[in-house]
Design a protein around this motif. Structure first.
Motif, mmCIF file in Angstrom:
data_model
loop_
_atom_site.group_PDB
_atom_site.id
_atom_site.type_symbol
_atom_site.label_atom_id
_atom_site.label_comp_id
_atom_site.label_asym_id
_atom_site.label_seq_id
_atom_site.Cartn_x
_atom_site.Cartn_y
_atom_site.Cartn_z
ATOM 1 N N GLY A 70 -8.810 2.676 1.711
ATOM 2 C CA GLY A 70 -8.527 4.337 2.686
ATOM 3 C C GLY A 70 -8.805 4.515 3.916
ATOM 4 N N LYS A 72 -9.270 2.229 7.706
ATOM 5 C CA LYS A 72 -7.945 1.298 8.039
ATOM 6 C C LYS A 72 -8.216 -0.065 9.085
ATOM 7 C CE LYS A 72 -7.486 6.473 10.191
ATOM 8 N NZ LYS A 72 -7.482 7.202 11.314
ATOM 9 N N SER A 93 -5.368 2.821 4.895
ATOM 10 C CA SER A 93 -4.740 4.367 4.429
ATOM 11 C C SER A 93 -3.622 4.265 6.230
ATOM 12 C CB SER A 93 -5.117 5.299 5.382
ATOM 13 O OG SER A 93 -6.277 5.689 5.511
ATOM 14 N N ARG A 94 -4.174 2.984 6.735
ATOM 15 C CA ARG A 94 -3.780 2.883 8.413
ATOM 16 C C ARG A 94 -3.462 1.141 8.897
ATOM 17 N NH1 ARG A 94 0.056 6.346 10.749
ATOM 18 N NH2 ARG A 94 0.159 8.234 9.706
#
Length: 288
Positions: A70, A72, A93-94
């Protein structure tokens, strides 16, 4: 939820990606981003480059030992295979990937930073630190920077390619101590590793096998000449050709001499100062 920036470094890789990371992270200095490097030594030295948080992780597969599901990630490396990259896209998540490949293809669940491509979710940019766009007086006629890595001592093997031109030599980060001392006896003038910025800004002509040094030199008003190393990717060649930067292959001394004779009449292209563009793209992509 934390943000990380992984960059591939090492004594067989050099610091081109690291120098690019420094430029990007300094443009994002107000954000809380931890730099991960595949070499502990440069992670320890990162503070000297303005990087406040850095961790050496040895190999790319150790990223999950630091980052959690989760988080980045900005990823600048050619180490990962397609399966590993897809795992990363699902884990973070990114996920922003930096690629120099002219034929790169952006995956659906990632963002891409590229000097070649331009589309939705892609930022087309050549990354150079803002400081190099300040043109200073060129007090050094010719400098030579083979690169920050030379594990096989190729600089010495091909020293006749450049030695009689009597350039200033830029020493690299991963040079063996005895090797570095020997090189200092072969070149009358030299820059220490810590003097890289001075070398870039003071050199009128820079002959180098470092792709990032080529771009830094061009931004600072220098006239770079790129030496294509046998152990380095050729991904930068189309970019350099578009910028009218001369390229020398196979340590062709005659070709180098021809280039140097005409270098001051060559029309180098100008690269844009785009740190704000890159920073804004990363902030938007990472929801910073």
């Amino acid at each position: 939820m934390r943000t990380f920036y992984y960059v591939h470094t090492g004594h067989r890789i050099g610091l081109d990606r690291f120098r690019r990371a420094v430029a990007i992270l300094n443009a994002l200095k107000d954000e809380d981003i931890t730099l991960l490097t595949s070499d502990y030594r440069i992670a320890q030295a990162a503070r000297d480059f303005g990087i406040q948080k850095s961790v050496g992780i040895d190999v790319v597969r150790n990223i999950p030992q630091i980052a959690h599901n989760g988080d980045k990630l900005i990823f600048d490396s050619a180490e990962a295979n397609p399966v590993m990259l897809e795992d990363m896209r699902n884990y973070f998540s990114r996920f922003v990937r930096i690629s120099d490949k002219p034929d790169e293809v952006k995956a659906e669940n990632e963002f891409l930073l590229s000097p070649y491509l331009e589309d939705e979710g892609i930022c087309k940019a050549v990354v150079v630190a803002d400081k190099y766009f300040t043109c200073k007086e060129k007090t050094v006629p010719l400098s030579y920077f083979f690169g920050d890595d030379d594990y096989e001592k190729d600089l010495e093997k091909h020293v006749d390619f450049i030695e009689d031109l009597r350039p200033h030599l830029q020493l690299g980060f991963y040079y063996f101590l005895d090797y570095e001392e020997m090189l200092k006896t072969r070149f009358v003038h030299y820059f220490e590793f810590e003097e890289y910025d001075e070398m870039i800004m003071q050199s009128e002509v820079l002959v180098t096998a470092s792709p990032q040094a080529v771009l830094d030199s061009l931004a600072s008003g220098g006239k770079p000449v790129y030496i294509q190393r046998e152990d380095y990717t050729r991904d930068f060649i189309p970019l350099f050709e578009s910028l009218n930067i001369p390229v020398v292959y196979n340590y062709d001394k005659n070709h180098l001499n021809v280039i140097l004779e005409t270098v001051f009449t060559r029309n180098y292209e100008i690269i844009e100062k785009n740190s704000n563009k890159t920073a804004n793209f990363l902030k938007e992509s990472l929801n910073l």
